[in-house]
Design an enzyme around this catalytic site. Sequence first.
Site, short mmCIF file in Angstrom:
data_model
loop_
_atom_site.label_atom_id
_atom_site.label_comp_id
_atom_site.label_asym_id
_atom_site.label_seq_id
_atom_site.Cartn_x
_atom_site.Cartn_y
_atom_site.Cartn_z
N LYS A 153 -24.52 59.69 4.61
CA LYS A 153 -24.13 60.62 5.66
C LYS A 153 -23.40 59.81 6.73
O LYS A 153 -23.78 58.68 7.03
CB LYS A 153 -25.39 61.26 6.26
CG LYS A 153 -25.18 62.13 7.50
CD LYS A 153 -24.55 63.45 7.13
CE LYS A 153 -24.47 64.38 8.34
NZ LYS A 153 -25.78 65.01 8.62
N LEU A 154 -22.37 60.39 7.30
CA LEU A 154 -21.71 59.76 8.44
C LEU A 154 -21.00 60.82 9.27
O LEU A 154 -20.87 61.97 8.87
CB LEU A 154 -20.73 58.65 8.01
CG LEU A 154 -19.74 58.84 6.87
CD1 LEU A 154 -18.93 60.09 6.94
CD2 LEU A 154 -18.82 57.62 6.79
N SER A 155 -20.56 60.43 10.44
CA SER A 155 -19.75 61.30 11.28
C SER A 155 -18.34 61.38 10.70
O SER A 155 -17.83 60.40 10.14
CB SER A 155 -19.67 60.74 12.70
OG SER A 155 -20.95 60.61 13.27
N THR A 179 -18.48 62.01 15.92
CA THR A 179 -17.54 63.09 16.19
C THR A 179 -17.71 63.59 17.62
O THR A 179 -16.74 64.02 18.25
CB THR A 179 -17.76 64.24 15.18
OG1 THR A 179 -17.63 63.71 13.86
CG2 THR A 179 -16.75 65.35 15.37
N ALA A 180 -18.93 63.52 18.14
CA ALA A 180 -19.17 63.93 19.52
C ALA A 180 -18.29 63.12 20.48
O ALA A 180 -17.69 63.68 21.41
CB ALA A 180 -20.65 63.73 19.87
N HIS A 198 -27.75 67.15 17.85
CA HIS A 198 -28.99 67.41 17.10
C HIS A 198 -29.97 68.26 17.90
O HIS A 198 -29.58 69.16 18.64
CB HIS A 198 -29.62 66.10 16.63
CG HIS A 198 -28.73 65.27 15.74
ND1 HIS A 198 -27.86 65.83 14.83
CD2 HIS A 198 -28.58 63.93 15.64
CE1 HIS A 198 -27.22 64.86 14.20
NE2 HIS A 198 -27.62 63.71 14.67
#
Length: 286
Positions: free
Chosen positions: A55-57, A115-116, A154
Amino acid sequence: MKLTLGFSPCPNDTFIFDALIHHKIDTEGLDFEVHFDDVETLNQKAVNHELDITKLSFHAFAHVADKYALLDSGSALGFGVGPLLICKDESLLDLETLAAKGKDLRIGIPGKLTTANFLLGIAFPEMQHKEIMVFSEIEDALLEDRIDIGLIIHENRFTYASRGLHKILDLGSHWESLTGCAIPLGGIVISRTLSKEIQLKVNRLIRKSVEFAFANPKSGIDFISSHAQAMDQEVMYKHIDLYVNNYSIDLGKEGRKAIDILFEKAEATGLIPAVPASLYVKPDTV
C-alpha cells in the site's frame, strides 16, 4: 511462492486484507509475509523497493512507478474522503487570516509523499513550514501548541472535533470542486520484477479478499480491532465505510481517470517526475 506484502494497521487496510492473509479465500498457491507500517513508512519502503506488494500514497506512487505497477483492486478513492486541514486557534478559520499568516504557520503533515501533502500544495502553495509526524500524533501536537495547523487523515477525521479542534478546509472537497473526480488517496502496487501472471493473480486475490470482506463484514473484526489503536467499533466501521468502496474492488475507468488527472496536475506543477505511460495492472477484459 511467498511474497512480501505491506499495508497499514488502519481498519480499511486490515478489512481489505483479512481474508487474503488468513486464507479465508483460496490464495492459489501464494503465501504472504506481512509488514504493518504507517503510510509514510510504506511510502519510503516503496522508494527503496523493499516489498513485493505494498500500500502507498498515490503521491508516492508517482515517484516509484518505474519500480511498481498499480493493481486494479485494493485502492482507496472516493468522494468526501479527503484530508482535513484543522486548527486549535479559531482565528485561523478565517481564510483571509490564514492566507496572511500562511508562510509563518507551522503545519503538521502525515508525510512528505502523502497525497494529503500534495493536495495541501495545490490549495495553499505558500505553506512551506511543514513538520512531518505520524498521523495519529497530529491532534496532540495541535493541542500542545507544537504546531499551528494539522493535516489529518484516516480515523482522525472522526475524532478531532471531540477534542476541541476545528476544521479549516476539507482538501478533498477542494479537489472535487477543481476536477469533478473522486480523490485518489492510496493504492496497492506490485513490483514490476514479478511476472504478469503473478501480478494478475495477486490482483485477482485482492479483489476476492475485498469481496469476501463486503459479504462477511464481521468476519475479521478481531483482527481489525487488534490493530485499531483502541478505536471503538463505531469509529472503526465509519473508517471502513469511508475508505472501502467499489473503487476498492475495481478502479474502473473513472478511478483510473481520477489518478491520471492527479498525476497530470502534479506534473504540471513540478511536484512529481514524469510517470510511465503504463501505470496499471488490470485484467485484459477491463
